[in-house]
Motif scaffolding. Structure first.
Motif, short mmCIF file in Angstrom:
data_model
loop_
_atom_site.label_atom_id
_atom_site.label_comp_id
_atom_site.label_asym_id
_atom_site.label_seq_id
_atom_site.Cartn_x
_atom_site.Cartn_y
_atom_site.Cartn_z
N TYR B 35 -15.17 -7.99 24.03
CA TYR B 35 -14.21 -6.90 24.20
C TYR B 35 -12.86 -7.26 23.56
O TYR B 35 -12.25 -6.44 22.85
N ASP B 49 -13.74 0.15 24.26
CA ASP B 49 -14.65 0.17 25.41
C ASP B 49 -16.06 0.57 24.97
O ASP B 49 -17.03 -0.14 25.27
N ASP B 50 -16.13 1.69 24.26
CA ASP B 50 -17.44 2.20 23.82
C ASP B 50 -18.13 1.23 22.86
O ASP B 50 -19.34 1.02 22.94
N THR B 52 -17.79 -1.97 22.67
CA THR B 52 -18.27 -3.15 23.40
C THR B 52 -19.59 -2.83 24.10
O THR B 52 -20.54 -3.61 24.06
N GLN B 53 -19.63 -1.65 24.71
CA GLN B 53 -20.89 -1.21 25.35
C GLN B 53 -22.00 -1.15 24.31
O GLN B 53 -23.11 -1.62 24.55
N PHE B 56 -23.53 -4.51 23.40
CA PHE B 56 -24.50 -5.06 24.34
C PHE B 56 -25.79 -4.23 24.37
O PHE B 56 -26.87 -4.78 24.59
#
Ligand SMILES: [Zn+2]
Lengths: 175, 198
Positions: B35, B49-50, B52-53, B56
């Motif tokens: 992040y 945020d998006d 980083t999601q 993963f």
């Protein structure tokens, strides 16, 4: 070495990533060049500031959001599994097999189709068809009989009894 | 370092064996590093945020094809790097489509975006003032993508040259020269702070 050769090496010099010879060259130059010495110190300080810069951390709901997305991900492959299965069945390596199978299939269909007897739509109990059956049966019997014993044919027996044959009747009438 | 990569290897093997808890552990171990790297690349906010999601999720989907010659560290940062590059291309394309007549405002717009205060930023650091941090962050975001990737991975995430070579798919010489150029650019941008404080 001159400053413009030394300065591009300062970054790798700080990381101890120079060859022994280059390290010696940079060391020797730095000992007598204040400008490069100042650049080196500023670069070291920049690296230190970057290293110490506070880190960003994910929000508290990061894990929950990720779990939700991962669980949404699960059924998707199943929904399109049949398409994948189909495309796998028709992959190029299997095309010759599919060709052979379709030719065999066509041949099989043709064999079944052309071997089929014509469908009788006529009612067998009706008079004309009974007669046709009877005539057909007689013809077959007659052909079989003449094939087995041709001399016992009645018409041939008559011919041998009256050699004059066709003229005999005429002679009788003249007598 | 070896202990870390050994632990990572066992986590990956467990993931490949469909162990969900092992993947959660990977997320727990790397989420903040990934992040932070993404925030420093695209700027903090909803996009980071998006992305980083997404990093993963992509890791989860591809973990079966993970090969042990890479480290988990390298692999995750490589995924994150590719995702950021894709994202920035999209953003650039959208910006060039939306504001073709307002080219002069583009820089100001960027400044506004970068000056958004970030509440998660820790101002208690002993050495740095908030102003210097903001200046550094801005300087990082202003770097060309190729230079920024290398300096973030090396000077902030602490990756070795060899790992960076693998992530950016470049020879050692290129990594070294990009790192030099990046450091030099940042150094010049914050030189007034350096002169007064060093
Ligand atoms: Zn010099």
């Amino acid at each position: 070495m001159k400053c413009d050769k030394i300065q591009p090496m300062l970054s790798a010099f700080i990381d101890n990533a120079l060859s022994a010879r280059d390290t010696w060259e940079v060391d020797r130059h730095l000992a007598e060049c204040h400008e490069c010495q100042r650049n080196l110190n500023e670069m070291k300080c920049t690296i230190k500031l970057l290293h110490d810069i506070p880190s960003f951390e994910v929000s508290a709901d990061f894990d929950a959001k990720l779990q939700e997305k991962l669980s949404e991900l699960q059924p998707k492959p199943d929904r399109f599994m049949w398409i994948k299965g189909l495309s796998r069945m028709f992959r190029p390596r299997l095309l010759p097999a599919w060709g052979a199978a379709s030719i065999l299939g066509i041949l099989l269909v043709m064999m079944v189709f052309f071997n089929q007897k014509p469908i009788r739509t006529v009612n067998l109990n009706t008079f004309p068809s009974t007669e046709a059956n009877f005539v057909q049966q007689a013809k077959v019997q007659n052909m079989a009989f003449s094939a087995v014993n041709p001399l016992e044919d009645v018409s041939i027996a008559n011919l041998s009894a009256h050699p004059s044959g066709q003229f005999g009747s005429n002679a009788n009438t003249s007598e | 370092m070896t202990a870390v990569s050994n632990a990572d290897t066992s986590l990956i093997l467990r993931c490949q064996d469909n162990d969900a808890a092992a993947f959660n552990e990977i997320v727990a171990r790397y989420k903040n590093r990934v992040y932070n790297y993404i925030c420093r690349t695209v700027g903090p906010g909803a996009d980071a945020d998006d992305l980083t999601q997404e990093t993963f999720i992509r890791a989860y989907m591809n973990i079966k094809s993970f090969q042990s010659r890479a480290t988990l560290n390298t692999w995750l940062f490589r995924i994150a790097t590719n995702i950021c590059i894709d994202h920035q291309r999209k953003v650039k394309r959208i910006q060039s489509n939306l504001v073709p007549l307002q080219r002069e405002d583009a820089d100001n717009e960027e400044d506004v975006q970068m000056d958004i205060p970030d509440t998660r930023y820790n101002p208690e650091d002993m050495l740095l003032t908030k102003e210097l941090n903001t200046e550094l962050s801005k300087a990082l975001l202003d770097l060309p993508e190729k230079l920024r990737t290398v300096i973030l991975l090396h000077d902030i995430e602490g990756l070795a040259y060899e790992e960076i070579m693998e992530i950016v798919d470049c020879p050692l010489g290129t990594v070294k020269s990009r790192l030099f150029n990046a450091r030099q650019t940042i150094r010049k941008k914050i030189s007034h702070y350096l002169n007064s404080s060093v």
